[in-house]
Write an enzyme that holds these catalytic residues in place. Structure first.
Site, PDB file in Angstrom:
ATOM      1  N   ASP A 101     -59.019  34.093  50.869  1.00  0.00           N
ATOM      2  CA  ASP A 101     -60.412  34.416  51.173  1.00  0.00           C
ATOM      3  C   ASP A 101     -61.217  34.684  49.910  1.00  0.00           C
ATOM      4  O   ASP A 101     -60.661  34.905  48.841  1.00  0.00           O
ATOM      5  CB  ASP A 101     -60.468  35.698  52.009  1.00  0.00           C
ATOM      6  CG  ASP A 101     -60.220  35.422  53.471  1.00  0.00           C
ATOM      7  OD1 ASP A 101     -60.377  34.276  53.890  1.00  0.00           O
ATOM      8  OD2 ASP A 101     -59.866  36.376  54.188  1.00  0.00           O
ATOM      9  N   LYS A 142     -65.549  32.214  52.570  1.00  0.00           N
ATOM     10  CA  LYS A 142     -66.865  31.936  53.132  1.00  0.00           C
ATOM     11  C   LYS A 142     -67.901  32.368  52.110  1.00  0.00           C
ATOM     12  O   LYS A 142     -67.929  33.508  51.701  1.00  0.00           O
ATOM     13  CB  LYS A 142     -67.035  32.710  54.440  1.00  0.00           C
ATOM     14  CG  LYS A 142     -66.057  32.230  55.473  1.00  0.00           C
ATOM     15  CD  LYS A 142     -65.972  33.169  56.644  1.00  0.00           C
ATOM     16  CE  LYS A 142     -64.829  32.713  57.542  1.00  0.00           C
ATOM     17  NZ  LYS A 142     -64.421  33.726  58.478  1.00  0.00           N
ATOM     18  N   MET A 188     -69.314  45.646  55.946  1.00  0.00           N
ATOM     19  CA  MET A 188     -70.208  44.524  56.254  1.00  0.00           C
ATOM     20  C   MET A 188     -71.564  45.021  56.753  1.00  0.00           C
ATOM     21  O   MET A 188     -72.158  44.418  57.654  1.00  0.00           O
ATOM     22  CB  MET A 188     -69.578  43.596  57.325  1.00  0.00           C
ATOM     23  CG  MET A 188     -68.310  42.934  56.866  1.00  0.00           C
ATOM     24  SD  MET A 188     -67.595  41.865  58.126  1.00  0.00           S
ATOM     25  CE  MET A 188     -66.757  43.041  59.165  1.00  0.00           C
TER      26      MET A 188
HETATM   27  N1  SAH Z   1     -59.893  43.466  55.608  1.00  0.00           N
HETATM   28  C1  SAH Z   1     -60.827  44.046  54.665  1.00  0.00           C
HETATM   29  C2  SAH Z   1     -62.238  44.089  55.201  1.00  0.00           C
HETATM   30  C3  SAH Z   1     -62.840  42.722  55.504  1.00  0.00           C
HETATM   31  S1  SAH Z   1     -64.527  42.822  55.993  1.00  0.00           S
HETATM   32  C4  SAH Z   1     -60.318  45.445  54.265  1.00  0.00           C
HETATM   33  O1  SAH Z   1     -59.392  45.966  54.886  1.00  0.00           O
HETATM   34  O2  SAH Z   1     -60.843  45.995  53.293  1.00  0.00           O
HETATM   35  C5  SAH Z   1     -65.353  42.645  54.461  1.00  0.00           C
HETATM   36  C6  SAH Z   1     -66.088  43.918  54.081  1.00  0.00           C
HETATM   37  O3  SAH Z   1     -65.159  44.857  53.525  1.00  0.00           O
HETATM   38  C7  SAH Z   1     -67.141  43.763  53.022  1.00  0.00           C
HETATM   39  O4  SAH Z   1     -68.361  43.318  53.568  1.00  0.00           O
HETATM   40  C8  SAH Z   1     -67.256  45.176  52.490  1.00  0.00           C
HETATM   41  O5  SAH Z   1     -67.983  46.000  53.375  1.00  0.00           O
HETATM   42  C9  SAH Z   1     -65.808  45.631  52.544  1.00  0.00           C
HETATM   43  N2  SAH Z   1     -65.109  45.441  51.257  1.00  0.00           N
HETATM   44  C10 SAH Z   1     -63.992  44.733  51.054  1.00  0.00           C
HETATM   45  N3  SAH Z   1     -63.603  44.824  49.757  1.00  0.00           N
HETATM   46  C11 SAH Z   1     -64.496  45.626  49.149  1.00  0.00           C
HETATM   47  C12 SAH Z   1     -64.635  46.127  47.826  1.00  0.00           C
HETATM   48  N4  SAH Z   1     -63.769  45.831  46.852  1.00  0.00           N
HETATM   49  N5  SAH Z   1     -65.683  46.937  47.562  1.00  0.00           N
HETATM   50  C13 SAH Z   1     -66.563  47.291  48.523  1.00  0.00           C
HETATM   51  N6  SAH Z   1     -66.481  46.852  49.782  1.00  0.00           N
HETATM   52  C14 SAH Z   1     -65.460  46.037  50.109  1.00  0.00           C
END
Ligand code: SAH
Length: 243
Positions: free
Chosen positions: A35, A57, A170
């Site tokens: 991803d 995406k 998100m």
């Molecule tokens: N599976 C992922 C989340 C996927 S949804 C998890 O467990 O972290 C994607 C969202 O996760 C982004 O829009 C943001 O809100 C958050 N996100 C993921 N990585 C991030 C990071 N390094 N810093 C800040 N927000 C993050």
């Protein structure tokens, strides 16, 4: 010969935050399907023969439909490959990992899950924000800010009544609306609130404000996705660390 798919959580961003088990899978994989939120440095861990497939995406491209991603995983496994489906954070936290696992099971493909550190908890930790604290929060609630088919899936009245830590993933495109909904439904506008952008990456940034001022402060500081929104007294503890 039938292959196998490992749904692996890559952690919040810093390549050091993948699990030992996840890294092991990555090193052995014949194919890695990854991803946008996966740190490219992790891909260097793959073997020389490993096929790297980007299904990220991007804002300027049409997203690859989930059905197509599922089909790629099934195809790769049916070629007899050990496939790693590498996903940001934890594969089962808002990453459609559940949908991918279902599709694989339906197709008769062997599948195993390697959990990851979710950004919702680990990302905040890297910004010095504990999701719980005996003095400030005895629960935490992780919600998506994403609308499904244009509809808001949340009951903001209920969410505004919770006094634990609220973590929104998100949610950046709706930040002002989210803060307004919570205030409208009774959460104190003075509640500490923060946005943590690029958590655990070298370019990590935090903006600390209140529920009433967060949208404005965050816009002023140029905060954008990927970011975590955190609302609750623990957000103020950000100040205790200089991470
Ligand atoms: N599976 C992922 C989340 C996927 S949804 C998890 O467990 O972290 C994607 C969202 O996760 C982004 O829009 C943001 O809100 C958050 N996100 C993921 N990585 C991030 C990071 N390094 N810093 C800040 N927000 C993050």
């Amino acid at each position: 010969m039938s292959g196998k798919v490992w749904l692996v959580g890559a952690g919040p961003g810093d390549p050091g935050l993948i699990t030992v088990m996840g890294l092991d899978c990555l090193k052995r994989a014949d194919a890695v399907v990854y991803d946008r939120l996966v740190n490219p440095l992790l891909l260097k861990e793959a073997a020389a023969h490993c096929v790297l497939i980007d299904v990220g995406k991007r804002a300027d491209h049409h997203p690859i439909p989930q059905d197509r991603i599922n089909a790629i995983l099934i195809e790769q496994a049916n070629m007899g490959r050990e496939v790693v489906r590498l996903k940001g954070g934890d594969p089962f936290v808002f990453g459609r990992g559940g949908e991918e696992a279902e599709a694989l099971v339906r197709a008769g493909v062997t599948c195993e899950v390697v959990p990851g550190i979710t950004s919702a908890i680990g990302g905040l930790a890297r910004a010095g924000i504990p999701v719980t604290h005996r003095d400030f929060a005895s629960s935490f609630h992780v919600i998506t800010g994403h609308l499904r088919d244009g509809k808001d899936p949340h009951n903001w009245r209920v969410l505004a009544q919770l006094d634990g830590t609220l973590i929104i993933l998100m949610g950046m495109s709706r930040l002002a609306d989210i803060c307004q909904q919570l205030i409208l439904h009774g959460r104190d506008a003075d509640t500490p609130a923060a946005v943590v952008m690029n958590a655990s990456h070298p370019e990590q940034r935090t903006v600390l404000a209140t529920l009433g001022t967060l949208a404005q402060e965050s816009a002023r500081a140029g905060m954008a996705a990927p970011s975590l929104i955190v609302i609750g007294d623990v957000a103020a503890l950000t100040l205790l660390q200089s991470l």
